[in-house]
Scaffold this motif. Structure first.
Motif, PDB file in Angstrom:
ATOM      1  N   GLY A 113       0.821  -1.202   0.000  1.00 14.29           N
ATOM      2  CA  GLY A 113       0.000   0.000   0.000  1.00 14.29           C
ATOM      3  C   GLY A 113       0.856   1.253   0.000  1.00 14.29           C
ATOM      4  N   ARG A 114       1.867   1.252   0.843  1.00 16.99           N
ATOM      5  CA  ARG A 114       2.745   2.420   0.914  1.00 16.99           C
ATOM      6  C   ARG A 114       3.436   2.630  -0.435  1.00 16.99           C
ATOM      7  NH1 ARG A 114       7.101   2.010   5.409  1.00 16.99           N
ATOM      8  NH2 ARG A 114       8.007   0.567   3.936  1.00 16.99           N
ATOM      9  N   SER A 115       3.673   1.498  -1.103  1.00 17.15           N
ATOM     10  CA  SER A 115       4.381   1.571  -2.373  1.00 17.15           C
ATOM     11  C   SER A 115       3.479   2.051  -3.514  1.00 17.15           C
ATOM     12  CB  SER A 115       4.962   0.187  -2.644  1.00 17.15           C
ATOM     13  OG  SER A 115       5.324   0.055  -3.956  1.00 17.15           O
ATOM     14  N   ILE A 116       2.206   1.633  -3.524  1.00 17.75           N
ATOM     15  CA  ILE A 116       1.358   1.988  -4.674  1.00 17.75           C
ATOM     16  C   ILE A 116       0.686   3.340  -4.516  1.00 17.75           C
ATOM     17  CG2 ILE A 116       0.888  -0.412  -5.261  1.00 17.75           C
ATOM     18  CD1 ILE A 116      -1.940  -0.019  -4.114  1.00 17.75           C
ATOM     19  N   VAL A 117       0.554   3.809  -3.249  1.00 15.88           N
ATOM     20  CA  VAL A 117      -0.278   4.982  -3.024  1.00 15.88           C
ATOM     21  C   VAL A 117       0.285   6.225  -3.714  1.00 15.88           C
ATOM     22  CG1 VAL A 117       0.814   5.788  -0.893  1.00 15.88           C
ATOM     23  CG2 VAL A 117      -1.618   6.128  -1.223  1.00 15.88           C
ATOM     24  N   ARG A 118       1.588   6.240  -3.898  1.00 23.13           N
ATOM     25  CA  ARG A 118       2.232   7.414  -4.465  1.00 23.13           C
ATOM     26  C   ARG A 118       2.221   7.390  -6.001  1.00 23.13           C
ATOM     27  NH1 ARG A 118       7.296   8.299  -4.954  1.00 23.13           N
ATOM     28  NH2 ARG A 118       8.071   6.551  -3.777  1.00 23.13           N
ATOM     29  N   LYS A 119       1.741   6.291  -6.576  1.00 19.96           N
ATOM     30  CA  LYS A 119       1.715   6.108  -8.025  1.00 19.96           C
ATOM     31  C   LYS A 119       3.075   6.394  -8.658  1.00 19.96           C
ATOM     32  CE  LYS A 119      -3.180   6.701  -8.666  1.00 19.96           C
ATOM     33  NZ  LYS A 119      -3.625   7.172  -7.340  1.00 19.96           N
ATOM     34  N   PRO A 120       4.089   5.639  -8.252  1.00 21.82           N
ATOM     35  CA  PRO A 120       5.426   5.861  -8.802  1.00 21.82           C
ATOM     36  C   PRO A 120       5.518   5.296 -10.217  1.00 21.82           C
ATOM     37  CG  PRO A 120       5.463   3.961  -7.381  1.00 21.82           C
ATOM     38  CD  PRO A 120       4.055   4.477  -7.351  1.00 21.82           C
ATOM     39  N   GLU A 121       6.628   5.610 -10.864  1.00 26.92           N
ATOM     40  CA  GLU A 121       6.804   5.110 -12.229  1.00 26.92           C
ATOM     41  C   GLU A 121       7.294   3.672 -12.241  1.00 26.92           C
ATOM     42  OE1 GLU A 121       9.342   8.089 -14.098  1.00 26.92           O
ATOM     43  OE2 GLU A 121       7.513   8.796 -15.058  1.00 26.92           O
ATOM     44  N   VAL A 122       8.004   3.291 -11.182  1.00 25.07           N
ATOM     45  CA  VAL A 122       8.556   1.937 -11.121  1.00 25.07           C
ATOM     46  C   VAL A 122       8.356   1.375  -9.716  1.00 25.07           C
ATOM     47  CG1 VAL A 122      10.612   0.514 -11.438  1.00 25.07           C
ATOM     48  CG2 VAL A 122      10.340   2.608 -12.780  1.00 25.07           C
ATOM     49  N   PHE A 123       7.877   0.141  -9.622  1.00 24.66           N
ATOM     50  CA  PHE A 123       7.843  -0.575  -8.357  1.00 24.66           C
ATOM     51  C   PHE A 123       9.081  -1.437  -8.245  1.00 24.66           C
ATOM     52  CE2 PHE A 123       2.985  -0.841  -8.544  1.00 24.66           C
ATOM     53  CZ  PHE A 123       2.860   0.299  -7.777  1.00 24.66           C
ATOM     54  N   LEU A 124       9.736  -1.377  -7.104  1.00 22.34           N
ATOM     55  CA  LEU A 124      10.848  -2.278  -6.851  1.00 22.34           C
ATOM     56  C   LEU A 124      10.441  -3.176  -5.693  1.00 22.34           C
ATOM     57  CD1 LEU A 124      13.607   0.470  -6.951  1.00 22.34           C
ATOM     58  CD2 LEU A 124      12.866  -1.006  -8.819  1.00 22.34           C
ATOM     59  N   MET A 125      10.638  -4.469  -5.858  1.00 26.71           N
ATOM     60  CA  MET A 125      10.251  -5.388  -4.784  1.00 26.71           C
ATOM     61  C   MET A 125      11.405  -6.326  -4.499  1.00 26.71           C
ATOM     62  SD  MET A 125       6.336  -6.218  -5.628  1.00 26.71           S
ATOM     63  CE  MET A 125       5.235  -4.932  -6.188  1.00 26.71           C
ATOM     64  N   ASP A 126      11.845  -6.281  -3.242  1.00 27.61           N
ATOM     65  CA  ASP A 126      13.011  -7.075  -2.861  1.00 27.61           C
ATOM     66  C   ASP A 126      12.564  -8.275  -2.029  1.00 27.61           C
ATOM     67  OD1 ASP A 126      15.491  -7.986  -2.377  1.00 27.61           O
ATOM     68  OD2 ASP A 126      16.164  -6.314  -1.155  1.00 27.61           O
ATOM     69  N   GLU A 127      12.438  -9.422  -2.661  1.00 29.89           N
ATOM     70  CA  GLU A 127      11.998 -10.651  -2.003  1.00 29.89           C
ATOM     71  C   GLU A 127      10.796 -10.411  -1.089  1.00 29.89           C
ATOM     72  OE1 GLU A 127      14.509 -13.557  -1.125  1.00 29.89           O
ATOM     73  OE2 GLU A 127      16.199 -12.844  -2.319  1.00 29.89           O
ATOM     74  N   PRO A 128       9.728  -9.830  -1.608  1.00 33.77           N
ATOM     75  CA  PRO A 128       8.651  -9.433  -0.705  1.00 33.77           C
ATOM     76  C   PRO A 128       7.900 -10.609  -0.092  1.00 33.77           C
ATOM     77  CG  PRO A 128       7.989  -9.082  -2.960  1.00 33.77           C
ATOM     78  CD  PRO A 128       9.414  -9.497  -3.007  1.00 33.77           C
ATOM     79  N   LEU A 129       7.997 -11.789  -0.686  1.00 32.88           N
ATOM     80  CA  LEU A 129       7.179 -12.896  -0.182  1.00 32.88           C
ATOM     81  C   LEU A 129       7.962 -13.903   0.645  1.00 32.88           C
ATOM     82  CD1 LEU A 129       4.939 -13.665  -3.288  1.00 32.88           C
ATOM     83  CD2 LEU A 129       4.618 -12.004  -1.469  1.00 32.88           C
ATOM     84  N   SER A 130       9.271 -13.691   0.791  1.00 38.16           N
ATOM     85  CA  SER A 130      10.046 -14.792   1.356  1.00 38.16           C
ATOM     86  C   SER A 130       9.835 -14.967   2.856  1.00 38.16           C
ATOM     87  CB  SER A 130      11.529 -14.629   1.038  1.00 38.16           C
ATOM     88  OG  SER A 130      11.957 -13.363   1.413  1.00 38.16           O
ATOM     89  N   ASN A 131       9.168 -13.996   3.517  1.00 37.95           N
ATOM     90  CA  ASN A 131       8.894 -14.203   4.941  1.00 37.95           C
ATOM     91  C   ASN A 131       7.503 -14.788   5.197  1.00 37.95           C
ATOM     92  OD1 ASN A 131      11.364 -13.188   5.445  1.00 37.95           O
ATOM     93  ND2 ASN A 131      10.693 -11.387   6.571  1.00 37.95           N
ATOM     94  N   LEU A 132       6.802 -15.131   4.128  1.00 41.97           N
ATOM     95  CA  LEU A 132       5.438 -15.626   4.303  1.00 41.97           C
ATOM     96  C   LEU A 132       5.404 -17.148   4.231  1.00 41.97           C
ATOM     97  CD1 LEU A 132       3.521 -13.131   1.997  1.00 41.97           C
ATOM     98  CD2 LEU A 132       3.920 -12.975   4.445  1.00 41.97           C
ATOM     99  N   ASP A 133       4.378 -17.744   4.843  1.00 46.39           N
ATOM    100  CA  ASP A 133       4.282 -19.204   4.748  1.00 46.39           C
ATOM    101  C   ASP A 133       3.759 -19.603   3.369  1.00 46.39           C
ATOM    102  OD1 ASP A 133       1.386 -19.426   4.803  1.00 46.39           O
ATOM    103  OD2 ASP A 133       1.551 -18.799   6.889  1.00 46.39           O
ATOM    104  N   ALA A 134       3.867 -20.895   3.079  1.00 46.30           N
ATOM    105  CA  ALA A 134       3.685 -21.382   1.707  1.00 46.30           C
ATOM    106  C   ALA A 134       2.328 -20.987   1.111  1.00 46.30           C
ATOM    107  CB  ALA A 134       3.862 -22.880   1.665  1.00 46.30           C
TER     108      ALA A 134
END
Lengths: 297, 370
Positions: free
Chosen positions: B145-166
């Motif tokens: 949410g914090r990332s999309i709210v500003r409507k940036p030109e590029v999203f960067l995601m650094d292993e965003p799911l690796s702390n979640l369960d399967a």
């Protein structure tokens, strides 16, 4: 069956008490018993050397309420606390932020900041006695370059408290810096990267990230420095003996005077009870108001 | 929204080169996944785009503007971190609003934008909570949410799911994909998980030791791995690799001989007599082969069978190398059985044992020319 159940609770209780025993013994001997004994003694008039102490109820407290020196001491102590606590905290936080940043000779600067803490109290007192000496002391020497005449910092009631405050801030700020440094290193660097990407200014970054996340440290340092402010005695013994004219007399030093100079145990006990109450009030403030507003991660 | 262009980018820390000769163009609205083992330079690349790391050499363009000297805040990118990097002392609303406040957006507008973003991510009811009162998946959404709210030109995601369960991982995977379809913002996503790469990416960039190994659509990198590394990294279980020698119409390894299909014979004409590595996917080694593959069957002892439910894998040892075949999980195969396996060599690849690169027709030409 019932018996067995009782037995097992007894066992659990017995072991719990057994584990608590060592610290309980020490707390009892060195904390609980002295506190109770002090409160008890504060209701008696007992001069050292006289075996019979006379119960006088609240007379010791009544006497203090009318004692000019007592009020002077309390006033001094409040000024002293106001002078040392916020200054030490702000300085410590600034120093920590400074040495936590990417700067050259970081470890040297850290050492310099911390160094006053490791010097023995008496040595510090002596260093500052020299700094404040009228005539040829360090500060007066520098003042003489500008044609300002000799000032006896420790010998005048107007300057003596300020002189003590400066010295104590110098002594303890480096110590508090260590706590802030630890606090700073606990803040994830990612948060600062978010701030960088989102475009938060340096001041806002400090205000919205660093400062609030350092609050647990600040509370800790606040309590320590506030209690320190009511515990100062050694420097006063060495440097001013509470003078001139009680201008640098603080609560703990006054207790020391009453107890071991005037040998009035009852009055000293009453003073100690008052000091204890001040400490309890500080603790209550911490627990019931500040603690709730602080985020602990 | 913007395209990106990397031009000969290099990143050194003192003597250590973490990214080397990075040349890549990322199209507007594309979902690019950087994948590779830890230490391959993928995260560094992402941080270079964000401006958190300086480039040692080369040029980076966002849109058509060189951003080498541009501050992170002026690049108009946003980043989601592996540990979410939420502000623990701020509630969800303030966390999402953080970037907008930094940009001095009026509070009224902030309220609208935050509510809107929270609506998209389904966290409207959590706005008053502190991060520690949220589950991992919810925290992840707040970070998004914090990332999309500003409507940036590029999203960067650094292993965003690796702390979640399967389970949550699978769910968030499709949600992020959906989000990208809706917002169409160029997204650069870093992961070490090849399944995330395969399922989410428009194009995958596979890195190793700071060097790009291959860039391509999931299908391309899966079916035509550039080298042994890509073959091993993409696909679970990995591609099988067997060292052997090419004879005129067959591949020989240990005591086994695999006859080659006609088109492969033609393609490999110039390598006859050479040592090569055969790469073949587990699903191309069949237990129940069709008759046309009869020729290329080998009788191999099964060491163990691993049942995963919807599929099963048979582990075997041929000529000192472990190979895996995907088999029908309903079959009753016991370990230590000797069985016939059919190798479908039409989808097999051959690799140069020295360079570990896949042999291609272009390479063939070079050989001929020499």
């Amino acid at each position: 069956m019932k018996n067995g159940w009782r037995n097992s609770t007894f066992k659990v209780n017995f072991y719990s008490w057994l584990f608590l025993l060592p610290s309980l013994i020490f707390l009892t001997i060195f904390t609980f018993y002295p506190i109770l004994k002090t409160i008890y003694q504060s209701f008696f008039q007992s001069m050292q050397g006289e075996h019979d102490s006379v119960f006088i109820g609240l007379d010791n407290y009544k006497y203090l309420m009318e004692d000019e020196v007592f009020w002077e001491v309390i006033k001094n102590n409040i000024w002293y606390a106001l002078g040392t606590v916020p200054t030490s905290i702000i300085l410590a936080m600034m120093m920590a932020c400074f040495v936590n940043a990417k700067i050259r000779a970081k470890s040297w600067i850290r050492t310099f900041f911390f160094y006053p803490t490791v010097i023995p109290t008496i040595a510090i007192a002596n260093i500052w006695l020299f700094i404040y000496t009228p005539g040829y002391g360090l500060i007066n020497h520098i003042l003489s370059w500008f044609g300002i005449g000799s000032v006896n910092f420790l010998g005048q009631s107007e300057t003596v408290m300020a002189a003590m405050i400066v010295m104590i801030v110098w002594k303890q700020a480096g110590y508090f810096m260590i706590f802030y440094l630890a606090g700073l290193q606990n803040i994830p660097t990612n948060l600062y990267e978010v701030a960088k990407i989102e475009g938060t200014s340096a001041w806002n970054t400090f205000k919205t990230i660093t400062f609030p996340l350092l609050m647990p440290t600040t509370l800790f340092v606040f309590i320590i420095s506030l209690t320190n402010a009511f515990k100062l005695v050694d420097h006063i013994i060495v440097m001013t003996q509470g003078g001139p004219n009680n201008a640098s007399n603080l609560l703990l030093y006054y207790i020391y005077q009453v107890a071991f100079r005037f040998w009035d145990k009852g009055l000293a006990s009453a003073l100690t009870v008052i000091m204890l109450m001040i400490m309890v009030i500080i603790a209550v403030i911490q627990f019931f108001s500040l603690d709730r507003k602080i985020h602990y991660s | 929204m913007a395209s990106l262009k990397f031009e000969d980018i290099e990143k050194n820390y003192d003597d250590l080169t973490v990214v080397k000769d990075l040349n890549l163009e990322i199209n507007d609205e594309e979902f690019i996944v950087f994948v590779g083992p830890s230490g391959c330079g993928k995260s560094t690349t992402l941080r270079i785009i964000a401006g958190l790391e300086e480039i040692s050499k080369g040029n980076l363009y966002i849109g058509d503007k060189s951003v080498n000297q541009v501050e992170p805040k002026d690049r108009n990118v946003s980043m989601v971190f592996q540990n979410y990097a939420l502000f623990p002392h701020l509630n969800v609303y303030d966390n999402i609003a953080f970037g907008l406040r930094a940009r001095k957006v009026p509070e009224k507008e902030i309220k609208e934008l935050v509510t809107n973003a929270a609506g998209i991510l389904g966290i409207k009811n959590l706005l008053a909570r502190k991060p520690k009162e949220l589950s991992g998946g919810q925290q992840q959404r707040v970070a998004l949410g914090r990332s999309i709210v500003r409507k940036p030109e590029v999203f960067l995601m650094d292993e965003p799911l690796s702390n979640l369960d399967a389970n949550l991982k699978v769910q968030m995977r499709s949600e992020i994909t959906k989000l990208h379809k809706e917002l169409k913002t160029t997204t650069i996503y870093v992961t070490h998980d090849q399944i995330e790469a395969m399922t989410m990416a428009d194009r995958i960039v596979i890195m190793k030791d700071g060097v790009i190994q291959q860039v391509g659509t999931p299908k391309e990198v899966y079916n035509y791995p550039n080298n042994v590394f890509v073959g091993k990294f993409i696909g679970q279980p990995a591609m099988n690799f067997i060292n052997g020698i090419l004879k005129e119409d067959a591949f020989i390894f240990g005591e086994y001989m695999l006859p080659l299909p006609i088109q492969q014979i033609d393609f490999l004409r110039n390598y006859i007599g050479q040592e090569l590595i055969l790469g073949i996917r587990p699903e191309d080694i069949h237990y129940e082969g069709d008759y046309s593959l009869q020729k290329s069957s080998l009788n191999i002892k099964v060491d163990k069978v691993e049942l995963l439910g919807s599929e099963a894998y048979a582990y075997m040892n041929v000529a000192g190398e472990e190979i895996i075949s995907r088999i029908n999980p309903r079959l009753d195969i016991k370990s230590q059985q000797n069985l016939n396996f059919y190798f479908d060599l039409e989808w097999a690849h051959f690799f140069n044992p020295k360079s570990k690169n896949r042999l291609r027709k272009t390479e063939l030409k070079n050989v001929v020319n020499q």
